[in-house]
Design a protein around this motif. Structure first.
Motif, PDB file in Angstrom:
ATOM      1  N   UNK A 128       0.852  -1.192   0.000  1.00 26.31           N
ATOM      2  CA  UNK A 128       0.000   0.000   0.000  1.00 26.31           C
ATOM      3  C   UNK A 128       0.884   1.237   0.000  1.00 26.31           C
ATOM      4  N   UNK A 129       0.598   2.183  -0.869  1.00 27.30           N
ATOM      5  CA  UNK A 129       1.318   3.454  -0.915  1.00 27.30           C
ATOM      6  C   UNK A 129       0.761   4.382   0.146  1.00 27.30           C
ATOM      7  N   UNK A 130       1.638   5.186   0.759  1.00 27.00           N
ATOM      8  CA  UNK A 130       1.186   6.167   1.735  1.00 27.00           C
ATOM      9  C   UNK A 130       1.700   7.542   1.333  1.00 27.00           C
ATOM     10  N   UNK A 131       0.770   8.514   1.284  1.00 22.53           N
ATOM     11  CA  UNK A 131       1.067   9.896   0.926  1.00 22.53           C
ATOM     12  C   UNK A 131       1.109  10.702   2.219  1.00 22.53           C
ATOM     13  N   UNK A 132       2.142  11.535   2.376  1.00 25.42           N
ATOM     14  CA  UNK A 132       2.290  12.368   3.571  1.00 25.42           C
ATOM     15  C   UNK A 132       2.196  13.831   3.167  1.00 25.42           C
ATOM     16  N   UNK A 133       1.486  14.602   3.966  1.00 27.22           N
ATOM     17  CA  UNK A 133       1.356  16.018   3.698  1.00 27.22           C
ATOM     18  C   UNK A 133       1.244  16.811   4.984  1.00 27.22           C
ATOM     19  N   UNK A 134       1.200  18.131   4.818  1.00 20.71           N
ATOM     20  CA  UNK A 134       1.094  19.042   5.956  1.00 20.71           C
ATOM     21  C   UNK A 134       0.156  20.186   5.610  1.00 20.71           C
ATOM     22  N   UNK A 135      -0.462  20.744   6.640  1.00 26.11           N
ATOM     23  CA  UNK A 135      -1.392  21.863   6.487  1.00 26.11           C
ATOM     24  C   UNK A 135      -1.078  22.919   7.530  1.00 26.11           C
ATOM     25  N   UNK A 136      -1.254  24.188   7.146  1.00 24.59           N
ATOM     26  CA  UNK A 136      -1.008  25.302   8.059  1.00 24.59           C
ATOM     27  C   UNK A 136      -2.309  25.973   8.465  1.00 24.59           C
ATOM     28  N   UNK A 193      -5.965   1.228  -2.635  1.00 23.38           N
ATOM     29  CA  UNK A 193      -4.551   0.827  -2.611  1.00 23.38           C
ATOM     30  C   UNK A 193      -3.624   1.885  -2.017  1.00 23.38           C
ATOM     31  N   UNK A 194      -4.177   2.961  -1.476  1.00 23.58           N
ATOM     32  CA  UNK A 194      -3.315   4.009  -0.935  1.00 23.58           C
ATOM     33  C   UNK A 194      -3.885   4.569   0.359  1.00 23.58           C
ATOM     34  N   UNK A 195      -2.999   5.200   1.118  1.00 20.05           N
ATOM     35  CA  UNK A 195      -3.381   5.818   2.390  1.00 20.05           C
ATOM     36  C   UNK A 195      -2.755   7.211   2.436  1.00 20.05           C
ATOM     37  N   UNK A 196      -3.281   8.050   3.328  1.00 19.39           N
ATOM     38  CA  UNK A 196      -2.706   9.377   3.487  1.00 19.39           C
ATOM     39  C   UNK A 196      -2.597   9.728   4.959  1.00 19.39           C
ATOM     40  N   UNK A 197      -1.677  10.636   5.232  1.00 17.17           N
ATOM     41  CA  UNK A 197      -1.513  11.188   6.575  1.00 17.17           C
ATOM     42  C   UNK A 197      -1.172  12.665   6.421  1.00 17.17           C
ATOM     43  N   UNK A 198      -2.004  13.527   6.979  1.00 18.14           N
ATOM     44  CA  UNK A 198      -1.782  14.971   6.919  1.00 18.14           C
ATOM     45  C   UNK A 198      -1.606  15.490   8.336  1.00 18.14           C
TER      46      UNK A 198
END
Length: 135
Positions: free
Chosen positions: A1-9, A76-81
């Motif tokens: 599984x692919x995991x996308x990482x991001x950030x928010x202000x 097939x993917x996950x995210x974490x912000x």
């Protein structure tokens, strides 16, 4: 599984308004969000947040504290912000977005956020709670 990482202000001005951007692909309906985006190779989440805020709003900022982490996924993917409380230190509202997804920059009050079309509906209660705790 692919995991996308991001950030928010998440940034509030003296009038109790949050810094937000109108975003969306050219062909789709636009919606509002706090400045955010994906982490690039070699970046920390904090660096990602600072870069995304600048690209999407023209404001330079500093991180004050981490507020929360939102996770989710699709097939097939996950995210974490990771959401950070930020403070504007310099700059003026100018879009530098290399992806061409940002169409406006604005400051919005809690009353406005209750009514806005948000990019991430699940953020509405978090943003309103954030404002109520800070005012």
């Amino acid at each position: 599984m692919n995991k996308w990482y991001g950030a928010a202000g998440v940034c509030m001005n003296e009038q109790g308004q949050l810094l937000m951007v109108l975003q969306g692909k050219r062909e789709e309906e636009k919606s509002w969000s706090v400045p955010s985006g994906g982490m690039e190779k070699g970046e920390t989440l904090e660096d990602c947040c600072i870069r995304e805020v600048y690209e999407e709003t023209g404001y330079r900022c500093e991180i004050k504290q981490m507020l929360r982490v939102k996770e989710g996924g699709f097939e097939e993917s996950a995210f974490q912000v990771t959401y950070y409380e930020i403070e504007v230190t310099a700059g003026s509202p100018t879009i530098h977005d290399p992806d061409g997804l940002i169409h406006a920059i604005s400051w919005h009050s809690a009353d406005m956020i209750r009514e806005l079309q948000l990019s991430f509906e699940e953020d509405r209660s978090f943003l309103l709670e954030y404002i109520s705790k800070k005012i």
